[in-house]
Design a protein around this motif. Structure first.
Motif, PDB file in Angstrom:
ATOM      1  N   GLY A 167      41.161 -14.824  13.743  1.00 20.67           N
ATOM      2  CA  GLY A 167      42.596 -14.826  14.001  1.00 20.67           C
ATOM      3  C   GLY A 167      43.216 -16.154  13.622  1.00 20.67           C
ATOM      4  O   GLY A 167      42.531 -17.121  13.287  1.00 20.67           O
ATOM      5  N   PRO A 168      44.544 -16.223  13.674  1.00 22.80           N
ATOM      6  CA  PRO A 168      45.227 -17.460  13.333  1.00 22.80           C
ATOM      7  C   PRO A 168      44.927 -18.558  14.353  1.00 22.80           C
ATOM      8  O   PRO A 168      44.868 -18.303  15.554  1.00 22.80           O
ATOM      9  CB  PRO A 168      46.709 -17.060  13.366  1.00 22.80           C
ATOM     10  CG  PRO A 168      46.757 -15.856  14.246  1.00 22.80           C
ATOM     11  CD  PRO A 168      45.469 -15.147  14.037  1.00 22.80           C
TER      12      PRO A 168
ATOM     13  N   ASP B 138      43.159 -16.331   5.755  1.00 20.14           N
ATOM     14  CA  ASP B 138      42.545 -17.139   6.807  1.00 20.14           C
ATOM     15  C   ASP B 138      41.118 -17.573   6.482  1.00 20.14           C
ATOM     16  O   ASP B 138      40.435 -18.166   7.311  1.00 20.14           O
ATOM     17  CB  ASP B 138      42.557 -16.370   8.128  1.00 20.14           C
ATOM     18  CG  ASP B 138      41.690 -15.117   8.089  1.00 20.14           C
ATOM     19  OD1 ASP B 138      41.199 -14.764   6.999  1.00 20.14           O
ATOM     20  OD2 ASP B 138      41.505 -14.499   9.150  1.00 20.14           O
TER      21      ASP B 138
ATOM     22  N   ASN C 274      41.380 -12.019   5.496  1.00 19.42           N
ATOM     23  CA  ASN C 274      42.495 -11.417   6.233  1.00 19.42           C
ATOM     24  C   ASN C 274      43.788 -12.181   5.953  1.00 19.42           C
ATOM     25  O   ASN C 274      43.769 -13.405   5.806  1.00 19.42           O
ATOM     26  CB  ASN C 274      42.221 -11.434   7.742  1.00 19.42           C
ATOM     27  CG  ASN C 274      40.958 -10.690   8.103  1.00 19.42           C
ATOM     28  OD1 ASN C 274      40.736  -9.582   7.636  1.00 19.42           O
ATOM     29  ND2 ASN C 274      40.119 -11.307   8.930  1.00 19.42           N
TER      30      ASN C 274
ATOM     31  N   VAL D 234      47.156 -13.634   7.309  1.00 23.99           N
ATOM     32  CA  VAL D 234      47.767 -14.023   8.581  1.00 23.99           C
ATOM     33  C   VAL D 234      49.147 -14.609   8.310  1.00 23.99           C
ATOM     34  O   VAL D 234      49.394 -15.212   7.271  1.00 23.99           O
ATOM     35  CB  VAL D 234      46.904 -15.062   9.333  1.00 23.99           C
ATOM     36  CG1 VAL D 234      45.577 -14.470   9.743  1.00 23.99           C
ATOM     37  CG2 VAL D 234      46.689 -16.317   8.491  1.00 23.99           C
TER      38      VAL D 234
END
Length: 250
Positions: free
Chosen positions: A22-23, A174, A178, A180
């Motif tokens: 995730g970010p 990222d 992915n 982001v």
């Protein structure tokens, strides 16, 4: 058996891998101060801008004397929600009304810095970054959004001081394949304060929130230092005493 081990590993580590992909949350270092002038300014900002919606029901007005304010100064300048100086810093708005206005009841802020610390490592850094990361977003009911608290229900109550920021949104990789969303903020309509002045005001407010979460923190630290020094001295004396008792025994 091997299949079962693989399944257990997947269940255990999948959430960690998802979090890693995730970010990343970037927090600015909060210049927290224990200077009475900074805490007094933070208390003033808190009462004027935060206490309308957020309560501090575990903090009593008379404890503000611990940051150098007299009882009369508190009564004349900071007591707008109580009649007696020993009363807690409550608000008039009811929780059910707040849910209608904002979608969720604003949290009590007495220990907000400690609460955020349990989630993000440094509650002060999170609050400092959060209060400086609002931007205009007409798609939101309040007209505001926040970089580190996306789709927050709280409007930017300090906007007249900071002004309005404009978000520049980019899609970036990222490193795990992915896409982001990355938001950078640019100056928009200026406020009453310059960037440096607003950062200082925000730092004072965060310093007050940190102090309010644990008013005895500095005293506790000084007592702890004294206790460690005493134990160190006691150790030296005990060692010398032991050495003297056993000097003739071989």
């Amino acid at each position: 058996m091997k299949a079962m081990k693989k399944l257990l590993s997947a269940l255990l580590f999948a959430p960690l891998l998802a979090l890693a992909s995730g970010p990343e949350l970037h927090l600015d270092k909060a210049p927290v101060s224990t200077d009475p002038a900074a805490l007094q300014n933070g208390a003033k900002i808190f009462v004027n801008y935060c206490l309308n919606c957020h309560g501090a029901s575990y903090m009593r007005y008379n404890r503000l004397q611990e940051i150098g304010l007299s009882e009369q100064m508190i009564k004349d300048n900071l007591m707008f929600t109580a009649d007696k100086i020993g009363e807690p810093m409550r608000i008039a708005m009811q929780r059910d009304e707040a849910k209608v206005f904002f979608g969720a009841a604003p949290p009590d802020l007495t220990v907000i810095s400690r609460s955020r610390a349990s989630e993000f490592g440094s509650g002060a850094d999170w609050l400092y970054t959060y209060l400086r990361s609002f931007y205009r977003d007409e798609s939101r009911p309040t007209g505001w959004n926040n970089v580190i608290f996306e789709n927050v229900g709280m409007p930017h109550v300090l906007y007249e001081l900071q002004g309005q920021q404009v978000a520049k949104v980019e899609q970036k990789d990222d490193g795990h394949g992915n896409k982001v969303k990355e938001i950078s903020l640019e100056p928009g309509t200026p406020g009453k304060l310059s960037k440096e002045e607003y950062d200082k005001a925000t730092a004072d407010l965060v310093s007050y929130l940190v102090w309010m979460g644990e008013p005895m923190a500095e005293k506790r630290k000084s007592i702890g230092t004294g206790v460690i020094a005493f134990l160190g001295l006691l150790f030296v004396l005990s060692y010398l005493l032991k050495k003297n008792f056993w000097k003739d025994i071989h």
